[in-house]
Design a protein around this motif. Structure first.
Motif, PDB file in Angstrom:
ATOM      1  N   GLN A   1      -9.211  -0.158   9.447  1.00 15.49           N
ATOM      2  CA  GLN A   1      -8.392  -0.933   8.521  1.00 15.49           C
ATOM      3  C   GLN A   1      -9.159  -1.448   7.310  1.00 15.49           C
ATOM      4  OE1 GLN A   1      -8.884  -1.716  11.710  1.00 15.49           O
ATOM      5  NE2 GLN A   1      -6.948  -1.294  12.770  1.00 15.49           N
ATOM      6  N   GLY A   2     -10.496  -1.323   7.324  1.00 16.24           N
ATOM      7  CA  GLY A   2     -11.266  -1.808   6.186  1.00 16.24           C
ATOM      8  C   GLY A   2     -12.713  -2.051   6.553  1.00 16.24           C
ATOM      9  N   ARG A   3     -13.467  -2.628   5.618  1.00 15.68           N
ATOM     10  CA  ARG A   3     -14.886  -2.874   5.843  1.00 15.68           C
ATOM     11  C   ARG A   3     -15.357  -3.991   4.922  1.00 15.68           C
ATOM     12  NH1 ARG A   3     -14.421   2.062   3.160  1.00 15.68           N
ATOM     13  NH2 ARG A   3     -15.241   2.043   1.020  1.00 15.68           N
ATOM     14  N   ALA A   4     -16.529  -4.549   5.264  1.00 16.12           N
ATOM     15  CA  ALA A   4     -17.206  -5.542   4.429  1.00 16.12           C
ATOM     16  C   ALA A   4     -18.701  -5.348   4.628  1.00 16.12           C
ATOM     17  CB  ALA A   4     -16.792  -6.958   4.817  1.00 16.12           C
ATOM     18  N   LEU A   5     -19.418  -5.046   3.552  1.00 18.44           N
ATOM     19  CA  LEU A   5     -20.851  -4.764   3.602  1.00 18.44           C
ATOM     20  C   LEU A   5     -21.556  -5.589   2.535  1.00 18.44           C
ATOM     21  CD1 LEU A   5     -20.542  -0.872   3.775  1.00 18.44           C
ATOM     22  CD2 LEU A   5     -20.732  -2.439   5.710  1.00 18.44           C
ATOM     23  N   ASP A   6     -22.547  -6.366   2.936  1.00 20.18           N
ATOM     24  CA  ASP A   6     -23.301  -7.225   2.017  1.00 20.18           C
ATOM     25  C   ASP A   6     -24.786  -6.993   2.281  1.00 20.18           C
ATOM     26  OD1 ASP A   6     -24.427  -9.187   0.459  1.00 20.18           O
ATOM     27  OD2 ASP A   6     -23.154 -10.808   1.178  1.00 20.18           O
ATOM     28  N   LEU A   7     -25.475  -6.397   1.314  1.00 20.41           N
ATOM     29  CA  LEU A   7     -26.886  -6.036   1.477  1.00 20.41           C
ATOM     30  C   LEU A   7     -27.690  -6.597   0.320  1.00 20.41           C
ATOM     31  CD1 LEU A   7     -29.231  -4.362   2.773  1.00 20.41           C
ATOM     32  CD2 LEU A   7     -28.493  -2.467   1.293  1.00 20.41           C
TER      33      LEU A   7
ATOM     34  N   SER B   1       0.810  -1.214   0.000  1.00 23.27           N
ATOM     35  CA  SER B   1       0.000   0.000   0.000  1.00 23.27           C
ATOM     36  C   SER B   1       0.844   1.265   0.000  1.00 23.27           C
ATOM     37  CB  SER B   1      -0.932   0.004   1.212  1.00 23.27           C
ATOM     38  OG  SER B   1      -0.183  -0.064   2.419  1.00 23.27           O
ATOM     39  N   ASP B   2       2.087   1.208   0.500  1.00 23.19           N
ATOM     40  CA  ASP B   2       2.899   2.418   0.590  1.00 23.19           C
ATOM     41  C   ASP B   2       3.793   2.636  -0.625  1.00 23.19           C
ATOM     42  OD1 ASP B   2       4.369   0.198   1.197  1.00 23.19           O
ATOM     43  OD2 ASP B   2       5.430   1.067   2.901  1.00 23.19           O
ATOM     44  N   THR B   3       4.247   1.579  -1.281  1.00 24.35           N
ATOM     45  CA  THR B   3       5.182   1.732  -2.400  1.00 24.35           C
ATOM     46  C   THR B   3       4.638   1.214  -3.729  1.00 24.35           C
ATOM     47  OG1 THR B   3       6.222  -0.395  -1.903  1.00 24.35           O
ATOM     48  CG2 THR B   3       7.167   1.564  -0.852  1.00 24.35           C
ATOM     49  N   GLY B   4       3.505   0.540  -3.725  1.00 24.62           N
ATOM     50  CA  GLY B   4       2.952   0.006  -4.959  1.00 24.62           C
ATOM     51  C   GLY B   4       2.224   1.057  -5.771  1.00 24.62           C
ATOM     52  N   THR B   5       1.830   0.665  -6.978  1.00 24.96           N
ATOM     53  CA  THR B   5       1.064   1.525  -7.876  1.00 24.96           C
ATOM     54  C   THR B   5      -0.388   1.086  -7.860  1.00 24.96           C
ATOM     55  OG1 THR B   5       3.011   1.678  -9.314  1.00 24.96           O
ATOM     56  CG2 THR B   5       0.905   2.407 -10.231  1.00 24.96           C
ATOM     57  N   THR B   6      -1.303   2.047  -7.766  1.00 28.81           N
ATOM     58  CA  THR B   6      -2.722   1.717  -7.772  1.00 28.81           C
ATOM     59  C   THR B   6      -3.127   1.164  -9.140  1.00 28.81           C
ATOM     60  OG1 THR B   6      -3.206   3.439  -6.144  1.00 28.81           O
ATOM     61  CG2 THR B   6      -5.059   2.583  -7.417  1.00 28.81           C
TER      62      THR B   6
ATOM     63  N   SER C   1      -1.007  -1.482   6.272  1.00 24.80           N
ATOM     64  CA  SER C   1       0.394  -1.268   5.911  1.00 24.80           C
ATOM     65  C   SER C   1       0.862  -2.144   4.761  1.00 24.80           C
ATOM     66  CB  SER C   1       1.282  -1.520   7.133  1.00 24.80           C
ATOM     67  OG  SER C   1       1.105  -2.851   7.614  1.00 24.80           O
ATOM     68  N   SER C   2       0.174  -3.252   4.496  1.00 27.46           N
ATOM     69  CA  SER C   2       0.637  -4.180   3.461  1.00 27.46           C
ATOM     70  C   SER C   2      -0.210  -4.178   2.201  1.00 27.46           C
ATOM     71  CB  SER C   2       0.683  -5.612   4.022  1.00 27.46           C
ATOM     72  OG  SER C   2      -0.610  -6.021   4.441  1.00 27.46           O
ATOM     73  N   VAL C   3      -1.482  -3.791   2.291  1.00 29.91           N
ATOM     74  CA  VAL C   3      -2.357  -3.900   1.130  1.00 29.91           C
ATOM     75  C   VAL C   3      -3.410  -2.800   1.135  1.00 29.91           C
ATOM     76  CG1 VAL C   3      -3.863  -5.532   2.334  1.00 29.91           C
ATOM     77  CG2 VAL C   3      -3.906  -5.437  -0.163  1.00 29.91           C
TER      78      VAL C   3
END
Length: 222
Positions: free
Chosen positions: A169-175, A20-25, A203-205
């Motif tokens: 750190q994130g989320r998960a939503l299923d509706l 997440s810090d050095t990669g390209t989106t 920090s990793s993804v």
């Protein structure tokens, strides 16, 4: 009860940056395409009584395709060149065990609340010739479960089924919003719309996706 849900699935968002810090989106939709694909979900449920039930759900999601990157991309420590055919693979398979307490049963409404335990088996992979970058993710996530059903008639209902959780750190939503009809033979049919949105940012993804489902289903109560 046993239910099989199917229909069409498409992405309105699918982005990843690893690390997440050095990669390209990477916009994975540019590589896999934005066309819809068939999907399937399997549910097996058991009612202990009118108030308490459990449900096991299996929901695989797979998407692959080949496209070109619009810039030099660093993914999982590998370098991928722009303008070169690049194959992308996306997997987000989930297995969930849900407990529901139906705290209200009425002539017009049924309302329930509970919790689910989700196991995710996910990966994102880019491949360009002999260059390959892949991130695997196997994890366990607790979710809140909410259920509501409004009865149009004795056999036909509008059903809302939600499972989700969110943190920094994130989320998960299923509706899911579906119309369900009970047949007199023990079978039931339903159809509607389902959306699944979420991802991780740590920090990793960095990876987020938004999925849409046009759904139909068939089930049987033993």
């Amino acid at each position: 009860t046993v239910d099989l849900e199917t229909g069409g699935l498409w992405f309105s968002r699918n982005e990843a940056r690893i690390p997440s810090d050095t990669g390209t989106t990477v916009n994975l939709r540019d590589l896999t395409g934005s066309d819809g694909d068939p999907y399937a979900r399997l549910y097996v449920g058991y009612d202990f009584n009118e108030r308490h039930s459990v449900r096991l759900s299996l929901a695989p999601v797979r998407k692959t395709g080949t496209g070109t990157l619009d810039q030099t991309t660093f993914f999982d420590g590998e370098r991928f060149e722009a303008g070169t055919p690049t194959r992308a693979s996306y997997q987000f398979d989930t297995y969930r065990l849900t407990y529901r307490w139906m705290f209200h049963r009425g002539e017009d409404w049924n309302l329930g609340v509970g919790a689910a335990l989700l196991v995710r088996d996910a990966h994102i992979e880019l491949r360009q010739g002999d260059v390959r970058g892949r991130d695997d993710d196997l994890g366990l996530v607790p979710l809140l479960h909410l259920y509501g059903a409004y009865h149009f008639t004795e056999r036909t209902s509008l059903v809302l089924d939600f499972e989700g959780a969110a943190a920094s750190q994130g989320r998960a939503l299923d509706l899911a919003i579906q119309v369900r009809h009970e047949l007199p033979t023990g079978w039931h049919v339903y159809g509607g719309y389902r959306t699944l949105e979420g991802g991780a940012d740590n920090s990793s993804v960095y990876a987020f996706a938004w999925l849409h489902h046009a759904s139909v289903g068939l089930g049987y109560r033993f």
